[in-house]
Structures are given as structure tokens and as C-alpha cells.
Design a protein around this motif. Structure first.
Motif, PDB file in Angstrom:
ATOM      1  N   MET A   1     -30.920  30.900  57.002  1.00 20.21           N
ATOM      2  CA  MET A   1     -32.359  31.093  57.009  1.00 20.21           C
ATOM      3  C   MET A   1     -32.725  32.040  55.866  1.00 20.21           C
ATOM      4  SD  MET A   1     -34.707  32.290  60.162  1.00 20.21           S
ATOM      5  CE  MET A   1     -35.468  30.802  60.694  1.00 20.21           C
ATOM      6  N   ILE A   2     -33.830  31.757  55.190  1.00 19.84           N
ATOM      7  CA  ILE A   2     -34.202  32.578  54.030  1.00 19.84           C
ATOM      8  C   ILE A   2     -35.330  33.548  54.346  1.00 19.84           C
ATOM      9  CG2 ILE A   2     -33.374  30.868  52.402  1.00 19.84           C
ATOM     10  CD1 ILE A   2     -36.228  29.985  51.934  1.00 19.84           C
ATOM     11  N   GLN A   3     -35.698  33.645  55.594  1.00 18.97           N
ATOM     12  CA  GLN A   3     -36.754  34.568  55.992  1.00 18.97           C
ATOM     13  C   GLN A   3     -36.330  36.006  55.699  1.00 18.97           C
ATOM     14  OE1 GLN A   3     -37.711  33.873  60.047  1.00 18.97           O
ATOM     15  NE2 GLN A   3     -39.887  33.978  59.688  1.00 18.97           N
ATOM     16  N   GLY A   4     -37.253  36.821  55.191  1.00 22.92           N
ATOM     17  CA  GLY A   4     -36.965  38.219  54.937  1.00 22.92           C
ATOM     18  C   GLY A   4     -36.331  38.494  53.591  1.00 22.92           C
ATOM     19  N   LYS A   5     -36.025  37.457  52.821  1.00 24.09           N
ATOM     20  CA  LYS A   5     -35.427  37.658  51.501  1.00 24.09           C
ATOM     21  C   LYS A   5     -36.537  37.814  50.465  1.00 24.09           C
ATOM     22  CE  LYS A   5     -31.124  35.255  52.395  1.00 24.09           C
ATOM     23  NZ  LYS A   5     -30.159  36.303  52.301  1.00 24.09           N
ATOM     24  N   PRO A   6     -36.238  38.455  49.332  1.00 25.20           N
ATOM     25  CA  PRO A   6     -37.242  38.589  48.268  1.00 25.20           C
ATOM     26  C   PRO A   6     -37.652  37.220  47.726  1.00 25.20           C
ATOM     27  CG  PRO A   6     -35.336  40.006  47.866  1.00 25.20           C
ATOM     28  CD  PRO A   6     -35.006  39.142  49.040  1.00 25.20           C
ATOM     29  N   ARG A  14     -34.121  27.786  47.570  1.00 26.91           N
ATOM     30  CA  ARG A  14     -34.865  26.529  47.689  1.00 26.91           C
ATOM     31  C   ARG A  14     -34.454  25.565  46.576  1.00 26.91           C
ATOM     32  NH1 ARG A  14     -37.042  24.571  51.759  1.00 26.91           N
ATOM     33  NH2 ARG A  14     -38.120  26.507  52.125  1.00 26.91           N
ATOM     34  N   LYS A  15     -34.291  26.075  45.360  1.00 21.57           N
ATOM     35  CA  LYS A  15     -33.894  25.234  44.224  1.00 21.57           C
ATOM     36  C   LYS A  15     -32.506  24.621  44.468  1.00 21.57           C
ATOM     37  CE  LYS A  15     -33.709  25.068  39.243  1.00 21.57           C
ATOM     38  NZ  LYS A  15     -33.935  25.748  37.991  1.00 21.57           N
ATOM     39  N   GLN A  16     -31.581  25.408  44.993  1.00 20.39           N
ATOM     40  CA  GLN A  16     -30.244  24.895  45.299  1.00 20.39           C
ATOM     41  C   GLN A  16     -30.318  23.790  46.361  1.00 20.39           C
ATOM     42  OE1 GLN A  16     -28.084  28.342  46.592  1.00 20.39           O
ATOM     43  NE2 GLN A  16     -27.597  29.005  44.510  1.00 20.39           N
ATOM     44  N   THR A  17     -31.168  24.003  47.339  1.00 15.64           N
ATOM     45  CA  THR A  17     -31.328  23.010  48.403  1.00 15.64           C
ATOM     46  C   THR A  17     -31.879  21.704  47.839  1.00 15.64           C
ATOM     47  OG1 THR A  17     -31.732  24.762  50.011  1.00 15.64           O
ATOM     48  CG2 THR A  17     -32.457  22.547  50.625  1.00 15.64           C
ATOM     49  N   ILE A  18     -32.894  21.801  46.997  1.00 17.30           N
ATOM     50  CA  ILE A  18     -33.491  20.614  46.390  1.00 17.30           C
ATOM     51  C   ILE A  18     -32.473  19.898  45.500  1.00 17.30           C
ATOM     52  CG2 ILE A  18     -35.324  19.771  44.852  1.00 17.30           C
ATOM     53  CD1 ILE A  18     -36.311  20.657  47.639  1.00 17.30           C
ATOM     54  N   GLU A  19     -31.646  20.632  44.775  1.00 17.89           N
ATOM     55  CA  GLU A  19     -30.609  20.027  43.937  1.00 17.89           C
ATOM     56  C   GLU A  19     -29.601  19.249  44.794  1.00 17.89           C
ATOM     57  OE1 GLU A  19     -30.420  19.645  40.663  1.00 17.89           O
ATOM     58  OE2 GLU A  19     -32.305  20.740  40.426  1.00 17.89           O
ATOM     59  N   TRP A  21     -30.203  17.984  47.738  1.00 26.37           N
ATOM     60  CA  TRP A  21     -30.955  16.847  48.264  1.00 26.37           C
ATOM     61  C   TRP A  21     -31.023  15.737  47.218  1.00 26.37           C
ATOM     62  CZ3 TRP A  21     -36.924  16.978  49.354  1.00 26.37           C
ATOM     63  CH2 TRP A  21     -37.279  15.897  50.152  1.00 26.37           C
ATOM     64  N   GLN A  22     -31.297  16.102  45.964  1.00 29.35           N
ATOM     65  CA  GLN A  22     -31.360  15.114  44.892  1.00 29.35           C
ATOM     66  C   GLN A  22     -30.013  14.413  44.723  1.00 29.35           C
ATOM     67  OE1 GLN A  22     -33.982  13.993  43.106  1.00 29.35           O
ATOM     68  NE2 GLN A  22     -32.647  12.558  42.048  1.00 29.35           N
ATOM     69  N   LYS A  23     -28.932  15.164  44.778  1.00 26.82           N
ATOM     70  CA  LYS A  23     -27.597  14.578  44.634  1.00 26.82           C
ATOM     71  C   LYS A  23     -27.336  13.570  45.750  1.00 26.82           C
ATOM     72  CE  LYS A  23     -22.926  15.956  43.539  1.00 26.82           C
ATOM     73  NZ  LYS A  23     -21.848  15.632  44.333  1.00 26.82           N
ATOM     74  N   MET A  24     -27.686  13.909  46.972  1.00 31.37           N
ATOM     75  CA  MET A  24     -27.533  12.989  48.097  1.00 31.37           C
ATOM     76  C   MET A  24     -28.402  11.750  47.898  1.00 31.37           C
ATOM     77  SD  MET A  24     -27.460  15.814  51.195  1.00 31.37           S
ATOM     78  CE  MET A  24     -28.094  14.678  52.385  1.00 31.37           C
ATOM     79  N   TRP A  25     -29.618  11.954  47.407  1.00 30.44           N
ATOM     80  CA  TRP A  25     -30.572  10.870  47.152  1.00 30.44           C
ATOM     81  C   TRP A  25     -29.995   9.893  46.133  1.00 30.44           C
ATOM     82  CZ3 TRP A  25     -34.838   9.526  49.677  1.00 30.44           C
ATOM     83  CH2 TRP A  25     -35.865   8.823  49.055  1.00 30.44           C
ATOM     84  N   GLU A  26     -29.397  10.429  45.054  1.00 27.38           N
ATOM     85  CA  GLU A  26     -28.830   9.597  43.988  1.00 27.38           C
ATOM     86  C   GLU A  26     -27.582   8.853  44.467  1.00 27.38           C
ATOM     87  OE1 GLU A  26     -28.244  12.424  40.849  1.00 27.38           O
ATOM     88  OE2 GLU A  26     -30.374  12.419  40.300  1.00 27.38           O
ATOM     89  N   ILE A  38     -40.121   7.335  44.355  1.00 29.77           N
ATOM     90  CA  ILE A  38     -39.758   8.727  44.054  1.00 29.77           C
ATOM     91  C   ILE A  38     -38.273   8.782  43.674  1.00 29.77           C
ATOM     92  CG2 ILE A  38     -39.736  11.098  44.895  1.00 29.77           C
ATOM     93  CD1 ILE A  38     -41.742  10.193  47.060  1.00 29.77           C
ATOM     94  N   PRO A  39     -37.940   8.416  42.430  1.00 29.83           N
ATOM     95  CA  PRO A  39     -36.531   8.462  42.037  1.00 29.83           C
ATOM     96  C   PRO A  39     -36.009   9.885  41.868  1.00 29.83           C
ATOM     97  CG  PRO A  39     -37.890   7.735  40.205  1.00 29.83           C
ATOM     98  CD  PRO A  39     -38.788   7.855  41.392  1.00 29.83           C
ATOM     99  N   ASP A  40     -36.886  10.819  41.526  1.00 31.00           N
ATOM    100  CA  ASP A  40     -36.462  12.200  41.309  1.00 31.00           C
ATOM    101  C   ASP A  40     -37.214  13.107  42.279  1.00 31.00           C
ATOM    102  OD1 ASP A  40     -35.846  14.780  40.429  1.00 31.00           O
ATOM    103  OD2 ASP A  40     -35.834  14.174  38.329  1.00 31.00           O
ATOM    104  N   LEU A  41     -36.521  13.526  43.326  1.00 32.22           N
ATOM    105  CA  LEU A  41     -37.133  14.360  44.358  1.00 32.22           C
ATOM    106  C   LEU A  41     -37.556  15.717  43.833  1.00 32.22           C
ATOM    107  CD1 LEU A  41     -34.572  13.577  47.166  1.00 32.22           C
ATOM    108  CD2 LEU A  41     -36.886  12.682  46.962  1.00 32.22           C
TER     109      LEU A  41
END
Length: 99
Positions: A1-6, A14-19, A21-26, A38-41
Motif C-alpha cells: 500500500m502506498i498510503q502515507g508515502k511522499p 504508480r509508474k512501476q505498477t503501470i509499467e 501492467w503494460q508488460k502484461m498487456w503486451e 488502447i495499445p499503450d496503457l
């Protein structure tokens, strides 16, 4: 969980998570209507315009007022478009049908 982080750390996580997700999508073998749209999430996620609403969600998922979907859930007896007699899918409605 990222709550409480700067905020910078949250954005990095979030960027790592999206990356990931994109890899799984591809790597997904099955082509889908949503994947065609939506080829590029990453671009879709980080955009600063175009909110998703009820109608956009129907088009993206193919669940909505499309005859093929309504037939699958047994709401109607036919999957054909009432205007042109082709199979009425989200793709048909958006890209092919004259209506």
C-alpha cells in the motif's frame, strides 16, 4: 500500500505498477477490442484529458447496447444490427455502421 508515502515516492510506485501492467498487456496473446483501442496503457493512464463515462465504458468493454452482447446475456434473440443486418458489436457500431 502506498498510503502515507511522499508524493514523489507514490508517483514512482504508480509508474512501476503501470509499467508492469503494460508488460502484461503486451504479452497477452488474445486480441481484444479494448486492446485495439488502447495499445499503450501508459499513454491512456497518464493522459490529462478525456474522462471515462458510462458510454465510453460500454464501448471499451463491449458490454452495453450492442446486439451481440445483449444476445449473449439473453436479453434479445438476435445479434444483428437493426440498421444493416450485420453482427452488432462495439466495433461495428463505432467503425462500420452508418447509423
Amino acid at each position: 500500500m502506498i498510503q502515507g508515502k511522499p508524493p514523489k515516492e507514490k508517483k514512482a510506485i504508480r509508474k512501476q505498477t503501470i509499467e508492469r501492467w503494460q508488460k502484461m498487456w503486451e504479452e497477452e496473446v488474445e486480441e481484444s477490442w479494448t486492446k485495439q483501442l488502447i495499445p499503450d496503457l501508459r499513454k491512456r493512464y497518464w493522459r490529462e484529458f478525456g474522462e471515462t463515462n458510462y458510454y465510453i465504458t460500454q464501448v471499451l468493454t463491449g458490454h452495453g447496447c450492442f446486439q451481440d452482447y445483449l444476445r449473449r446475456i439473453r436479453k434479445v434473440d438476435t445479434e444483428t444490427c437493426p440498421n444493416c443486418e450485420k453482427v452488432d458489436t462495439a466495433a461495428h457500431t463505432i467503425l462500420e455502421c452508418e447509423r
